[in-house]
Design a protein around this motif. Structure first.
Motif, PDB file in Angstrom:
ATOM      1  N   PRO A  36      62.003  56.039  26.653  1.00 44.41           N
ATOM      2  CA  PRO A  36      63.050  56.512  27.564  1.00 44.41           C
ATOM      3  C   PRO A  36      63.982  55.399  27.990  1.00 44.41           C
ATOM      4  CG  PRO A  36      60.965  56.272  28.724  1.00 44.41           C
ATOM      5  CD  PRO A  36      60.662  56.074  27.267  1.00 44.41           C
ATOM      6  N   GLY A  37      65.194  55.775  28.348  1.00 45.61           N
ATOM      7  CA  GLY A  37      66.125  54.821  28.895  1.00 45.61           C
ATOM      8  C   GLY A  37      65.650  54.308  30.240  1.00 45.61           C
ATOM      9  N   ALA A  38      66.190  53.195  30.674  1.00 48.10           N
ATOM     10  CA  ALA A  38      65.769  52.584  31.935  1.00 48.10           C
ATOM     11  C   ALA A  38      66.142  53.472  33.111  1.00 48.10           C
ATOM     12  CB  ALA A  38      66.414  51.217  32.091  1.00 48.10           C
ATOM     13  N   PRO A  39      65.272  53.567  34.127  1.00 47.41           N
ATOM     14  CA  PRO A  39      65.605  54.352  35.316  1.00 47.41           C
ATOM     15  C   PRO A  39      66.732  53.692  36.109  1.00 47.41           C
ATOM     16  CG  PRO A  39      63.568  53.132  35.668  1.00 47.41           C
ATOM     17  CD  PRO A  39      63.928  52.949  34.227  1.00 47.41           C
ATOM     18  N   VAL A  53      65.075  47.017  53.582  1.00 47.54           N
ATOM     19  CA  VAL A  53      65.934  47.656  52.595  1.00 47.54           C
ATOM     20  C   VAL A  53      65.324  49.001  52.225  1.00 47.54           C
ATOM     21  CG1 VAL A  53      66.777  45.464  51.653  1.00 47.54           C
ATOM     22  CG2 VAL A  53      64.773  46.573  50.627  1.00 47.54           C
ATOM     23  N   VAL A  54      66.188  49.920  51.814  1.00 46.10           N
ATOM     24  CA  VAL A  54      65.750  51.220  51.312  1.00 46.10           C
ATOM     25  C   VAL A  54      65.929  51.217  49.806  1.00 46.10           C
ATOM     26  CG1 VAL A  54      66.154  53.704  51.319  1.00 46.10           C
ATOM     27  CG2 VAL A  54      66.324  52.417  53.450  1.00 46.10           C
ATOM     28  N   VAL A  55      64.858  51.485  49.075  1.00 40.56           N
ATOM     29  CA  VAL A  55      64.928  51.568  47.617  1.00 40.56           C
ATOM     30  C   VAL A  55      64.841  53.037  47.220  1.00 40.56           C
ATOM     31  CG1 VAL A  55      63.933  49.287  47.269  1.00 40.56           C
ATOM     32  CG2 VAL A  55      62.426  51.276  47.365  1.00 40.56           C
ATOM     33  N   LYS A  56      65.581  53.397  46.174  1.00 40.10           N
ATOM     34  CA  LYS A  56      65.635  54.792  45.750  1.00 40.10           C
ATOM     35  C   LYS A  56      65.658  54.883  44.241  1.00 40.10           C
ATOM     36  CE  LYS A  56      68.436  59.003  46.157  1.00 40.10           C
ATOM     37  NZ  LYS A  56      69.675  59.598  46.740  1.00 40.10           N
ATOM     38  N   ASP A  57      64.832  55.791  43.711  1.00 40.68           N
ATOM     39  CA  ASP A  57      64.891  56.139  42.293  1.00 40.68           C
ATOM     40  C   ASP A  57      65.950  57.224  42.143  1.00 40.68           C
ATOM     41  OD1 ASP A  57      64.553  56.865  39.687  1.00 40.68           O
ATOM     42  OD2 ASP A  57      62.513  57.641  39.917  1.00 40.68           O
ATOM     43  N   ALA A  58      67.108  56.836  41.604  1.00 40.79           N
ATOM     44  CA  ALA A  58      68.240  57.753  41.489  1.00 40.79           C
ATOM     45  C   ALA A  58      68.324  58.408  40.109  1.00 40.79           C
ATOM     46  CB  ALA A  58      69.541  57.001  41.790  1.00 40.79           C
ATOM     47  N   SER A  59      67.278  58.268  39.305  1.00 37.05           N
ATOM     48  CA  SER A  59      67.306  58.809  37.944  1.00 37.05           C
ATOM     49  C   SER A  59      66.604  60.151  37.880  1.00 37.05           C
ATOM     50  CB  SER A  59      66.653  57.808  36.982  1.00 37.05           C
ATOM     51  OG  SER A  59      65.364  57.449  37.442  1.00 37.05           O
ATOM     52  N   THR A  95      61.274  45.948  41.212  1.00 37.08           N
ATOM     53  CA  THR A  95      61.170  46.510  39.865  1.00 37.08           C
ATOM     54  C   THR A  95      60.565  47.895  39.955  1.00 37.08           C
ATOM     55  OG1 THR A  95      60.854  44.308  38.901  1.00 37.08           O
ATOM     56  CG2 THR A  95      60.227  46.203  37.548  1.00 37.08           C
ATOM     57  N   LEU A  96      61.172  48.849  39.242  1.00 37.33           N
ATOM     58  CA  LEU A  96      60.636  50.202  39.136  1.00 37.33           C
ATOM     59  C   LEU A  96      60.163  50.443  37.709  1.00 37.33           C
ATOM     60  CD1 LEU A  96      60.107  53.074  40.190  1.00 37.33           C
ATOM     61  CD2 LEU A  96      62.465  53.644  39.526  1.00 37.33           C
ATOM     62  N   TYR A  97      58.887  50.828  37.569  1.00 34.55           N
ATOM     63  CA  TYR A  97      58.319  51.241  36.283  1.00 34.55           C
ATOM     64  C   TYR A  97      58.197  52.766  36.320  1.00 34.55           C
ATOM     65  CZ  TYR A  97      56.994  46.319  36.139  1.00 34.55           C
ATOM     66  OH  TYR A  97      57.013  44.935  36.157  1.00 34.55           O
ATOM     67  N   ALA A  98      58.811  53.449  35.353  1.00 33.77           N
ATOM     68  CA  ALA A  98      58.847  54.908  35.361  1.00 33.77           C
ATOM     69  C   ALA A  98      58.433  55.467  34.014  1.00 33.77           C
ATOM     70  CB  ALA A  98      60.247  55.405  35.720  1.00 33.77           C
ATOM     71  N   SER A 107      59.478  52.826  30.956  1.00 36.09           N
ATOM     72  CA  SER A 107      60.573  51.863  30.979  1.00 36.09           C
ATOM     73  C   SER A 107      60.713  51.320  32.393  1.00 36.09           C
ATOM     74  CB  SER A 107      61.884  52.504  30.516  1.00 36.09           C
ATOM     75  OG  SER A 107      62.208  53.606  31.345  1.00 36.09           O
ATOM     76  N   SER A 108      61.506  50.288  32.563  1.00 34.70           N
ATOM     77  CA  SER A 108      61.619  49.653  33.871  1.00 34.70           C
ATOM     78  C   SER A 108      63.029  49.156  34.128  1.00 34.70           C
ATOM     79  CB  SER A 108      60.631  48.483  33.983  1.00 34.70           C
ATOM     80  OG  SER A 108      60.967  47.455  33.068  1.00 34.70           O
TER      81      SER A 108
END
Length: 274
Positions: A36-39, A53-59, A95-98, A107-108
């Motif tokens: 998969p493409g990177a998130p 800070v606020v982190v968000k997975d926008a994918s 870093t986000l691993y998804a 991917s990350s």
């Protein structure tokens, strides 16, 4: 001889059918999903709080995720949106691993950002209890002599693995003082020269704690939303293999109970001070 020829043909046909039955099945139409493409992630400062800070997975298209926050609290998360606290100024990376839906692997994506200043304590009722009304000379806590001053178990708050009896700790633990000062968010561990070493049979060993330590309370970042007492890496509250981040279980004028994961192992400590 016609009968002999027919028998040979039947034997050859049977051998061919047996070979076909043992041959592996192959389907040229099966293909593995592409990686998969990177998130896509965002990292935004919290308004009015320079240390969060606020982190968000926008994918989209990912069914699981793991965040990695070196130097932050919490250190990891699986939430789509989370708030992370950083006690010290500096440059950080998240870093986000998804993992993608339908397979294809993980991917990350990583992103760097800056925290401009060290976190500073504010004088509120909780800080007043910890430091002695936010005034000099601060407040020092020592281990309770009651039973259960140290409790150990597999889950937060559990004590199946160990509960210390009344007066059951070592003298080198009872004479330790953990002092919190409001000015500069200063923390001092006064151990009178010795600390109990968990990697040496829990023997009392000579140890000189650093003198430039700090503390900060992080609101709501602990287990089940509890507040946390955060010390610098390598600092601890009386048990060497605990900390440096402690959930605040109880904080009153006469008692401080904190909880911490066991370093580099499963399980939890719960530590009672007065």
């Amino acid at each position: 001889n016609i009968m002999l020829v027919m028998k040979k043909l039947l034997l050859l046909l049977g051998a061919a059918m047996l070979f076909d039955a043992c041959a592996p099945y192959e389907d040229d139409d099966i293909t593995l999903p592409a990686t998969p493409g990177a998130p896509t992630i965002t990292v935004e400062p919290v308004s009015g709080d320079p240390n969060r800070v606020v982190v968000k997975d926008a994918s989209t298209g990912f069914f699981s995720r793991v965040w990695d926050f070196p130097g932050g609290t919490p250190a990891k998360s699986t939430k789509a949106v989370d708030t992370v606290f950083y006690a010290l100024k500096g440059d950080y990376i998240v870093t986000l691993y998804a993992a993608a839906e339908g397979g294809g692997g993980t991917s990350s994506t990583s992103q760097t950002f800056n925290i401009a200043q060290d976190a500073q304590p504010t004088c509120d009722p909780q800080t007043g209890l910890l430091t002695g009304d936010c005034e000099t000379p601060g407040r020092c806590w020592t281990f309770s002599h009651a039973a259960g001053a140290v409790r150990v178990g597999p889950q937060p708050g559990s004590s199946e693995w160990y509960t210390s009896p009344a007066n059951g700790l070592q003298a080198a633990q009872y004479d330790d003082a953990f002092c919190f000062y409001f000015a500069g968010g200063h923390f001092q561990y006064n151990n009178n020269g010795q600390t109990v070493d968990p990697w040496n049979g829990y023997a009392a060993v000579s140890f000189s704690p650093p003198t430039n330590l700090t503390w900060i309370i992080s609101k709501g970042t602990g287990f089940n939303g509890s507040d946390q007492l955060i010390l610098p890496d390598g600092a601890f509250l009386g048990v060497w293999d605990s900390g440096p981040v402690y959930d605040i279980v109880t904080l009153t004028e006469t008692q401080l109970v904190v909880r911490s994961k066991i370093l580099n192992s499963d399980g939890w400590f719960e530590l009672d001070r007065k």
